[in-house]
Design a protein around this motif. Structure first.
Motif, PDB file in Angstrom:
ATOM      1  N   LYS A 808       0.844  -1.212   0.000  1.00 16.51           N
ATOM      2  CA  LYS A 808       0.000   0.000   0.000  1.00 16.51           C
ATOM      3  C   LYS A 808       0.868   1.246   0.000  1.00 16.51           C
ATOM      4  O   LYS A 808       0.436   2.327  -0.378  1.00 16.51           O
ATOM      5  N   LYS A 809       2.096   1.039   0.469  1.00 16.07           N
ATOM      6  CA  LYS A 809       2.974   2.215   0.611  1.00 16.07           C
ATOM      7  C   LYS A 809       4.393   1.835   0.193  1.00 16.07           C
ATOM      8  O   LYS A 809       4.881   0.760   0.558  1.00 16.07           O
ATOM      9  N   LEU A 811       8.247   3.146   0.483  1.00 16.88           N
ATOM     10  CA  LEU A 811       9.191   4.106   1.087  1.00 16.88           C
ATOM     11  C   LEU A 811      10.444   4.106   0.221  1.00 16.88           C
ATOM     12  O   LEU A 811      11.147   3.095   0.131  1.00 16.88           O
ATOM     13  N   ARG A 825      10.467  -2.538   9.882  1.00  7.26           N
ATOM     14  CA  ARG A 825       9.406  -3.276   9.197  1.00  7.26           C
ATOM     15  C   ARG A 825       9.352  -4.721   9.704  1.00  7.26           C
ATOM     16  O   ARG A 825       8.287  -5.280   9.921  1.00  7.26           O
ATOM     17  N   ASP A 832       2.680  -4.598   4.174  1.00  6.88           N
ATOM     18  CA  ASP A 832       2.053  -3.668   3.222  1.00  6.88           C
ATOM     19  C   ASP A 832       2.998  -2.547   2.787  1.00  6.88           C
ATOM     20  O   ASP A 832       2.607  -1.629   2.103  1.00  6.88           O
ATOM     21  N   ILE A 833       4.239  -2.661   3.226  1.00  6.38           N
ATOM     22  CA  ILE A 833       5.181  -1.580   2.898  1.00  6.38           C
ATOM     23  C   ILE A 833       6.370  -2.129   2.124  1.00  6.38           C
ATOM     24  O   ILE A 833       7.001  -3.110   2.535  1.00  6.38           O
ATOM     25  N   TYR A 856       4.239  -1.266  -8.376  1.00  5.95           N
ATOM     26  CA  TYR A 856       3.483  -1.024  -7.145  1.00  5.95           C
ATOM     27  C   TYR A 856       2.285  -0.100  -7.431  1.00  5.95           C
ATOM     28  O   TYR A 856       2.023   0.853  -6.693  1.00  5.95           O
ATOM     29  N   ALA A 859      -0.044   2.068  -4.951  1.00  6.85           N
ATOM     30  CA  ALA A 859       0.581   2.349  -3.649  1.00  6.85           C
ATOM     31  C   ALA A 859       0.878   3.850  -3.522  1.00  6.85           C
ATOM     32  O   ALA A 859       1.045   4.539  -4.522  1.00  6.85           O
ATOM     33  N   THR A 860       0.924   4.333  -2.272  1.00  2.75           N
ATOM     34  CA  THR A 860       1.322   5.734  -2.052  1.00  2.75           C
ATOM     35  C   THR A 860       2.832   5.736  -1.860  1.00  2.75           C
ATOM     36  O   THR A 860       3.375   4.872  -1.158  1.00  2.75           O
ATOM     37  N   TRP A 861       3.480   6.755  -2.429  1.00  3.71           N
ATOM     38  CA  TRP A 861       4.955   6.817  -2.347  1.00  3.71           C
ATOM     39  C   TRP A 861       5.390   7.903  -1.357  1.00  3.71           C
ATOM     40  O   TRP A 861       4.781   8.965  -1.292  1.00  3.71           O
ATOM     41  N   PHE A 862       6.450   7.597  -0.638  1.00  3.53           N
ATOM     42  CA  PHE A 862       7.063   8.586   0.252  1.00  3.53           C
ATOM     43  C   PHE A 862       8.566   8.567   0.067  1.00  3.53           C
ATOM     44  O   PHE A 862       9.156   7.495  -0.106  1.00  3.53           O
ATOM     45  N   PHE A 886       4.207  12.358  -4.403  1.00  2.00           N
ATOM     46  CA  PHE A 886       4.821  11.614  -3.295  1.00  2.00           C
ATOM     47  C   PHE A 886       5.007  12.530  -2.097  1.00  2.00           C
ATOM     48  O   PHE A 886       5.165  13.743  -2.233  1.00  2.00           O
TER      49      PHE A 886
END
Ligand SMILES: Cc1ncc(C[n+]2csc(CCOP(=O)(O)OP(=O)(O)O)c2C)c(N)n1
Length: 919
Positions: A808-809, A811, A825, A832-833, A856, A859-862, A886
């Protein structure tokens, strides 16, 4: 100022003290100073030859406890006078062509030596010290004035090696004041003609255009010509010159042989603008290479380094370049390559980089066989008078720090200048040490031709306006000498001057000099410029298994007669265990393997920086020490089949100078991996001029590629504001048009491939790698053996454990924080990361990032970074990775790079991780 106060201990001594020194001399001649020894030897000789009455014999007078005779005392006085001239004659020499010296009034008075007018016609034995036996004091004084206090002042008495001081004394007393042979006079005049004519031409044709004219200092052209001729006669094959704006065009035309036509077409703006090769630079910064024939018909190669406006910044680059050339072309024979640095008086006095390169001059890793420093001392820096430009007596006073002699010489006396540079060149060839020529001259115009110097120096410029140029002064001098041959020469050359000038004004066509590329230049020619396509993926840099094993054995063993420290032995045994039991290789071994593999491919490797042999963090151990006798053993000295040379030097505590040297080294030789490591990455900012002006922009400005590699220790470990950040943001801000490579790698294998890639590419790029500190030993950085025998550098490392459907995410991160994210993690058992490593920040591997976005999808990116928000890669990525939404996880914006309190650091770091897993 009186002269006496500065004299050596001997000159201030009571005769009884001299007597005691004489006693020492009788017992052991070597126990006294060389000058004094000569004096005593001369004295003994005179007594034995019956020239002094036997009653003056010191031993007998001392034996009897008698007062010494008046003969003896008078000899000592004249001896003191000679020493006075040798030591401090430079203070009264007429070196300034325009005005009297600031210490005007300093002169040598007979009474300071307890001598009188009546002594002038007495003969003294001690005259033989300066090659005059049985001469009167008058004759002795004449010679002393000619040698030490005419238009040349020599500073050399701070040199402690008597061989060198004797050599200079001999040169000054026997060669310096001799007139030049007629052929050389002709040459001097020709060069002055050319120097003056060039400026006059430009002044007439290109009115008001900036050219930073040499007018007032045209003798520079005759001086450089004489240096080149003298150097060639001493076996020099190549001269590398670094100089700033002043007189550069004149030097290019009249020393380097760049055609007037080309220079003028640059002035007219009609020179071919080759934008494909970079955005260019102003004409007075560009480099040039040529081959010229000397007066003895020898061919000598000349290089003028390109340089930025930053005065003196080019110095270490010239020296690194010369060293590389000596290493690769001249079998490290420094006699064959001569570096010349041309300075302005204000810059040589003011810029600290000059001190750094002087301190480098005698160090094993940075020695270039001595640099010839030539100062165009026009007495002004822009508008600044020398009173405001330095605290030292001379602009060259730094020379004393490394015991380099200085010849201060009047620029209006070209013959003296030529003699000085000849002696200086011979000194450099003989002793392989730096030497200075401080040519005192003036600047006819303002700082540039549009400036009015009368705003700031009205009186000086009244004098300069009336002052004839050095060519006219020399012509007049020859005409006055009464010698018909010289008079004919002067008239001939005067006529030629006007004819040549007219020809130049009518027609500027010239033939370019023929040029033969040198072997390293041919190596450069085999390379090409990089294109964006080159960065879509990296070239293959793996090595065969058998080669890898062979190298590992060589790196992890040592000769049987070498006894390493038990502690080091244990470290190496652990590496062997890691290899044997887990088939893994650690960071430090991977680095050495990269070097070893390049050596096997016939490439050289040079590594320098503070404490690099061991490594700041005790990780490298490239050079071991024998526990019993301290002897060094280089672990890269026995790599099977290696034909390249490995050179590793602990540097002096300098960043600017050393990085400049390594940049210059890499500029000369594309087949060497040249690495500079900072102690901590933030210290690189002491070399910011080099980074901004050369590393980031050199290819664009001067069309010169460069593969220099920087290792900058970086990472937030709670060590405070000064040891955490190597300022990634600064390098990323400098990055554009594929100018540099910026990386922050996390695995041993990726480091191996990264370093190898530097020389595998068919082009060269500066590499800035942010390297680990504590993580040098992190087990997560170990790489499996097969990662060295397969594959290549990975710009992005995807998350092997991630199941895309569950993610979902994402990094995205670089460097040390990766290991902390992974740990968390695992601890939190999050599926989910995904954690993706961006190992290369510039050029940004867009194609690979896009592929991962698709992998991915949804998924949200950071972007996660340890640095405060205003630092690190956050802003850069926001700008570069446009169109991608992001978030950024970082420390709060901050003025300082990091907290000084470990507790706060730990808290911040925990918050950072927490945020990464909760947002
Ligand atoms: C590092 C640096 N600081 C400032 C300048 C601006 N600047 C250009 S020329 C100059 C004066 C230089 O004087 P000097 O070294 O005596 O050389 P000259 O121009 O007199 O030949 C200055 C201050 C510069 N180019 N580089």
């Amino acid at each position: 100022m009186t002269f006496m106060k500065d004299f050596s201990y001997v000159t201030q001594s009571h005769p009884a003290y001299i007597e005691s020194l004489y006693q020492d001399f009788v017992k052991d001649p070597q126990s006294v100073d060389a000058d004094l020894r000569k004096f005593f030897e001369g004295f003994d000789f005179a007594v034995n030859a019956g020239k002094l009455s036997s009653g003056t014999s010191i031993p007998s007078s001392i034996a009897k406890g008698e007062i010494v005779s008046s003969d003896w005392q008078a000899e000592i006085k004249v001896y003191r006078l000679i020493l006075g001239y040798r030591n401090k004659g430079h203070l009264i020499a007429t070196t300034n062509p325009i005005r009297t010296r600031k210490d005007r009034g300093a002169h040598i008075k007979l009474e300071d030596f307890e001598l009188t007018e009546q002594d002038l016609d007495r003969t003294f034995q001690v005259g033989q010290l300066i090659g005059l036996s049985n001469a009167t004091l008058r004759v002795i004084l004449e010679k002393l004035n000619a040698c030490y206090a005419s238009t040349v002042g020599v500073e050399y008495k701070y040199i402690s090696d008597p061989v060198k001081t004797d050599w200079i004394t001999q040169a000054v007393e026997h060669r310096l004041y001799q007139p030049l042979p007629i052929e050389q006079k002709r040459r001097v005049l020709e060069k002055l003609n050319q120097g003056v004519m060039f400026e006059r031409f430009l002044h007439t044709k290109y009115v008001g255009q900036k050219r930073f004219s040499l007018e007032g200092g045209e003798t520079t052209i005759a001086a450089l010509d004489a240096i080149i001729n003298a150097a060639a006669s001493h076996d020099v094959k190549e001269v590398v010159i670094g100089m700033a704006h002043r007189g550069r065009l004149n030097v290019l035309a009249n020393v380097m042989g760049k055609t007037y036509e080309y220079i003028f077409s640059e002035f007219e703006g009609t020179a071919k603008v080759d934008q494909t090769m970079g955005s260019g630079d102003v004409k007075y910064h560009m480099g040039y290479g040529s081959e010229v024939k000397t007066t003895q018909d020898k061919t000598i190669s000349l290089k003028l380094m390109p340089n930025p406006s930053h005065l003196e910044a080019v110095n270490p680059v010239v020296l690194g370049f010369s060293r590389a050339k000596a290493d690769v072309m001249h079998g490290s024979n420094f006699n064959q390559i001569l570096p010349i640095l041309i300075h302005g008086d204000a810059s040589v006095a003011g810029q600290g980089i000059v001190y750094e390169v002087l301190q480098m001059s005698n160090l094993e890793g940075y020695h270039t066989g001595g640099t010839l420093h030539f100062i165009i001392n026009n007495q002004i820096g822009f508008t600044t008078d020398f009173e405001d430009a330095r605290s030292s007596d001379y602009c060259t006073s730094l020379a004393a720090a490394i015991q380099a002699p200085v010849f201060h010489v009047n620029g209006d006396d070209p013959e003296a200048v030529v003699r000085c540079v000849e002696i200086a060149t011979a000194y450099r060839q003989q002793f392989h040490q730096d030497v200075f020529i401080d040519m005192v001259c003036y600047r006819r115009h303002g700082h540039n031709e549009g400036d009015d110097p009368k705003f700031t120096q009205p009186h000086l410029y009244q004098l300069i306006e009336k002052h004839a140029n050095p060519r006219e002064i020399y012509i007049n001098k020859l005409l006055q000498q009464g010698d018909t041959e010289l008079q004919t020469l002067a008239r001939e050359m005067e006529k030629k001057f006007w004819q040549d000038l007219q020809e130049r004004l009518d027609e500027v066509k010239q033939n370019p000099l023929p040029y033969q590329y040198q072997p390293p230049e041919l190596e450069w020619k085999k390379l090409r410029r990089a294109t964006p396509a080159d960065f879509l993926s990296s070239p293959d840099t793996a090595v065969p298994v058998s080669t890898l094993k062979e190298m590992l054995t060589a790196l992890l063993t040592w000769p049987s007669d070498f006894k390493p420290l038990r502690k080091v032995e244990k470290i190496l045994q652990e590496k062997t265990k890691l290899l044997e039991q887990e088939s893994k290789i650690d960071w430090a071994t991977a680095e050495l393997l990269a070097y070893a593999s390049l050596l096997q491919e016939g490439k050289d490797v040079r590594l320098s920086g503070q404490d690099v042999r061991r490594g700041t963090f005790s990780h490298r151990h490239a050079v071991l020490r024998d526990e019993t006798n301290d002897k060094p053993y280089s672990r890269l000295s026995a790599i099977p089949g290696a034909t390249g040379k490995f050179r590793i030097y602990n540097s002096l505590l300098s960043e600017y100078g050393v990085l400049g040297f390594e940049y210059g080294y890499a500029l000369a030789n594309p087949q060497a991996l040249v690495v500079w490591e900072a102690q901590f990455g933030d210290f690189a900012n002491g070399a910011q001029t080099l980074i901004d002006q050369f590393i980031a922009a050199g290819e664009q400005k001067w069309n010169r590629m460069n593969g220099v590699t920087l290792l900058l220790p970086h990472g937030y470990e709670g060590q405070g504001p000064e040891h955490s950040s190597a300022r990634l943001e600064r390098f990323l801000q400098l990055a554009a048009e594929l100018n540099i490579i910026v990386t922050n790698v996390t695995t041993a294998a990726n480091l191996f491939h990264l370093l190898r890639r530097q020389l595998t590419w068919p082009f060269r790029k500066p590499l800035i790698n942010f390297s680990p500190k504590a993580n040098l030993r992190h087990p997560g950085s170990y790489s499996a053996l097969q990662q060295f025998t397969n594959g290549k550098f990975q710009e992005v490392i995807d998350d092997e454990l991630a199941q895309p459907a569950q993610i979902k995410k994402v990094l995205l991160c670089a460097g040390k924080i990766y290991f902390e994210l992974i740990e968390k993690r695992e601890k939190d058992a999050r599926k989910d990361i995904a954690i993706v490593r961006l190992e290369q920040l510039y050029p940004l591997p867009m194609n690979q990032l896009e592929a991962l976005q698709q992998r991915y999808a949804g998924a949200t990116w950071f972007w996660v970074q340890e640095e405060p928000q205003n630092m690190g890669a956050a802003a850069y990525l926001k700008m570069q990775w446009r169109g991608v939404n992001f978030g950024v996880i970082s420390r709060q914006p901050s003025a300082s790079t990091a907290t000084g309190y470990n507790k706060v650091h730990v808290k911040e770091q925990a918050e950072l991780l927490e945020t990464a897993f909760t947002v």
